[in-house]
Design an enzyme around this catalytic site. Structure first.
Site, PDB file in Angstrom:
ATOM      1  N   GLY A   1       0.733  -1.505   0.385  1.00 14.67           N
ATOM      2  CA  GLY A   1      -0.010  -0.161  -0.112  1.00 14.67           C
ATOM      3  C   GLY A   1       0.895   1.212   0.346  1.00 14.67           C
ATOM      4  O   GLY A   1       0.365   1.694   1.055  1.00 14.67           O
TER       5      GLY A   1
ATOM      6  N   GLU B   1      14.186  -3.152  -4.113  1.00 10.76           N
ATOM      7  CA  GLU B   1      13.238  -4.030  -5.304  1.00 10.76           C
ATOM      8  C   GLU B   1      14.312  -4.019  -7.133  1.00 10.76           C
ATOM      9  O   GLU B   1      13.971  -4.299  -8.044  1.00 10.76           O
ATOM     10  CB  GLU B   1      12.078  -2.843  -6.223  1.00 10.76           C
ATOM     11  CG  GLU B   1      11.459  -3.587  -6.675  1.00 10.76           C
ATOM     12  CD  GLU B   1       9.533  -1.969  -6.396  1.00 10.76           C
ATOM     13  OE1 GLU B   1       9.713  -1.195  -6.139  1.00 10.76           O
ATOM     14  OE2 GLU B   1       9.019  -2.789  -7.072  1.00 10.76           O
TER      15      GLU B   1
END
Lengths: 310, 377
Positions: B122, B239
């Protein structure tokens, strides 16, 4: 797997960079260009062969003393006894410094042609339809009969054409790899030049590097250079012809497009003869013609796809 | 510079290969892309098998060599992708491992490794995309809880997630980077509405998540209050570091299949197309080497990938799109047929230059952090 430079390799890079700065700094580069240019525009239209630089014999012997040519010759044979990864680091620095001369041909001749290893003998080589530095060479490898000079686009690389249709001597993959290493040096250098200029040059009241359009050009140069670096260094470790072909493709792109974008970042100043940028672009274009150009590498890697499937 | 693997690592590779060969044939059939509960069960089942065989934590605590071998071998063998486990294994997990308390690590990490809990992310909001730090989802302190109201978008796996790594604004008066807090939101808390978001690629892959006075225990906060931006950067650098490494191997396999396809339909005789595929071969080989380079650099600097991850992400996302554009050239009119797997994959590839930091944001990161150019707008 530790895919990074060892301490020795870092030290080698620093040592070579410092040595080249002593042997061939920016002023020496400029002087060589002016000498080759023979007074610039005065030579235009006079029929004088533009692009006829002299090869500094002193420089060549100094490179020999540094071990530039004997780098991969075994110690037992009087060489330095290092490997391809070290040779790639050294040629990257040579490319970065725009070092002139038939560097790859002489390096490859070390151990085979007397005097090549020490820099006493200058060795040129026929590569496809071209020979670099033919007139300055003591020994020319390959058949250069009927060679005619052309007006070289690169002021520091005299070129001869050899008659069309003559088969190229088989290309040594090491020559392709060392050329890729030189291209990587160019890509790295033009990235530095572009970033320096973007930080220093002010327009509209701020450094032009604060404009995204300019900043992203610079970032693109870096991305291509660093991707090419991984490919070139890996090919130096594996010595696999397919890895070398990949390194060549990436390094050519990084050097040529990098130099062009660097020129764009420099604006009008980049278009002047005084700027260093065009020398990098022109040299990158010369190197991009070696060993059959990028086409041959692309075809080879296409063919390699077949074996990867099997 | 050493690209070789140690005898121990090669031993790991041999055992893994043998295990994959034994295990993959026994997997259940893959669920359809729209069957979210089925996908959850399938992906968690795979993670469970990895856990039981001792491979679960390979993304976290293995040497770089072992991690790359794992990604290479599972991809080559056609093993399931990390799927619904992505956020837990590659985002939230590493963040909690780096920034969480002992109690938090003990609560959240084992279920991720055992394939019991799914996490979603989120972060993005309708008005906070590239400018993520402008996020406005508010959290107020109320006793031992935060009370959270706002909305999130691009939340993959939200329909089937147990937890959400949630960024909220806890101090609206502070400069935007300094008023953000990282919370672990239980997805079964009252006040959460999940609405699937259909993408141009067809089936819903993402969701919008609406939060209406959702209570989250203060104990679920990872890092200090208002320190969430720094905590987040840890996640983002993971990431961009190795999260895509396995995909490079997958692209190399896809490229080889594309060459087979081109030979079959005669397009291979076109030298321009052949050279285009040869160039892509160079590209993906280089991207694998860049992965090895970045992983080695991260190991040397203490484990956290640096801005080099941006270099990789930028180059990889464009290479992936170029691969599927080349596929369209090979397929000709068939590239319009959604029943050819290349076609939906081409559509999905369009997300790569947008998700996880657009190419434009990556360019700016490189210009500022690596080249030292002045911050611009």
């Amino acid at each position: 797997m530790r895919f990074r430079l060892t301490d020795d390799q870092r030290a080698l890079r620093v040592g070579v960079r410092e040595a080249l700065a002593r042997q061939f700094d920016g002023r020496a580069l400029r002087a060589a260009v002016e000498e080759a240019d023979g007074g610039g525009a005065a030579g235009e239209g006079t029929g004088r062969a533009v692009g006829a630089p002299r090869l500094g014999r002193g420089l060549w012997r100094a490179l020999g003393d540094l071990g530039f040519f004997a780098l991969r010759v075994p110690e037992a044979d009087g060489g330095v006894g290092l490997g391809l990864p070290e040779a790639v680091l050294v040629f990257e620095e040579a490319g970065r410094a725009l070092l002139p001369g038939p560097l790859v041909a002489t390096h490859l001749a070390a151990g085979a042609v007397p005097g090549a290893a020490t820099g006493e003998t200058v060795v040129a080589a026929v590569d496809g339809g071209l020979v670099e530095w033919l007139a300055a060479a003591d020994v020319v490898r390959g058949d250069s009969a009927g060679a005619v000079p052309l007006r070289s686009l690169d002021p520091l690389t005299p070129l001869h054409r050899v008659p069309a249709g003559r088969p190229a001597s088989g290309t040594d993959p090491v020559a392709v790899l060392l050329t890729a290493a030189e291209q990587l040096g160019t890509a790295t250098r033009v990235c530095e030049l572009a970033a320096q200029h973007a930080r220093a040059r002010e327009q509209f009241g701020r450094p032009i590097g604060a404009f995204q359009a300019v900043a992203h050009l610079c970032a693109g140069i870096l991305v291509r250079a660093e991707t090419a670096r991984a490919a070139v260094y890996a090919a130096a470790v594996t010595a696999d012809p397919a890895d070398i072909a990949a390194a060549r493709i990436l390094a050519d792109e990084a050097a040529v497009r990098g130099a062009r974008d660097c020129l764009q970042v420099h604006g009008g100043m980049g278009f002047t003869w005084e700027s260093e940028v065009h020398l990098h672009l022109k040299r990158a274009w010369v190197r991009a013609q070696r060993a059959g150009g990028v086409t041959e590498s692309e075809e080879m890697l296409a063919a390699a796809l077949a074996s990867e499937t099997a | 510079m050493d690209l070789s693997y140690t005898p121990e690592e090669e031993d790991f590779r041999a055992r893994l290969r043998e295990w994959l060969a034994r295990t993959l044939p026994g997997l259940p059939p893959r669920p359809s892309p729209g069957d979210w509960p089925g996908r959850r069960a399938y992906d968690l089942g795979w993670q469970r098998r990895l856990y039981e065989a001792g491979y679960a934590g390979v993304h976290w605590d293995a040497t770089p060599g072992v991690r790359l071998i794992f990604l290479e071998e599972t991809e080559k063998a056609g093993a399931p992708y990390v799927g619904a486990g992505f956020v837990g294994l590659l985002h939230a997990g590493p963040t909690i491992a780096a920034e969480g308390t002992d109690a938090q690590r003990a609560r959240w990490l084992p279920p991720i490794l055992r394939g019991e809990e799914v996490w979603c992310q989120g972060f993005s909001e309708p008005d906070a995309g590239s400018d993520l730090a402008a996020l406005r989802t508010r959290a107020w302190r109320d006793g031992d809880d935060y009370v959270v109201t706002g909305s999130k978008i691009w939340t993959s796996h939200a329909e089937v997630a147990d937890w959400c790594e949630l960024l909220v604004r806890t101090d609206p008066a502070a400069p935007k980077h300094r008023g953000i807090t990282w919370l672990a939101l239980p997805m079964d808390a009252p006040g959460i509405t999940v609405r699937p978001l259909r993408t141009l690629a067809g089936p819903a892959e993402f969701a919008e998540v609406f939060l209406d006075e959702v209570r989250v225990p203060v104990a679920n906060r990872v890092g200090d209050e208002n320190d969430g931006w720094r905590v987040t950067l840890v996640t983002l650098s993971f990431e961009r570091g190795t999260a895509f490494a396995g995909e490079v191997v997958a692209c190399r396999r896809a490229l080889a299949e594309l060459a087979v396809e081109a030979r079959k339909n005669g397009r291979w005789d076109d030298p321009a197309l052949r050279r285009r595929l040869g160039r892509l071969n160079a590209e993906f080989r280089a991207l694998w080497r860049l992965t090895q380079w970045n992983v080695s650099a991260a190991e040397a600097s203490g484990g956290v990938p640096g801005a080099g991850g941006s270099v990789f992400k930028l180059r990889y996302s464009h290479a992936r799109q170029e691969l599927y554009d080349a596929a369209a050239e090979v397929l000709g009119p068939d590239c319009l047929d959604l029943d050819r797997p290349w076609t939906p994959d081409r559509l999905s590839s369009l997300a790569y230059t947008i998700a996880a930091g657009t190419s434009q944001v990556q360019h700016s990161i490189i210009a500022e952090r690596i080249l030292g150019l002045p911050k611009g707008r």
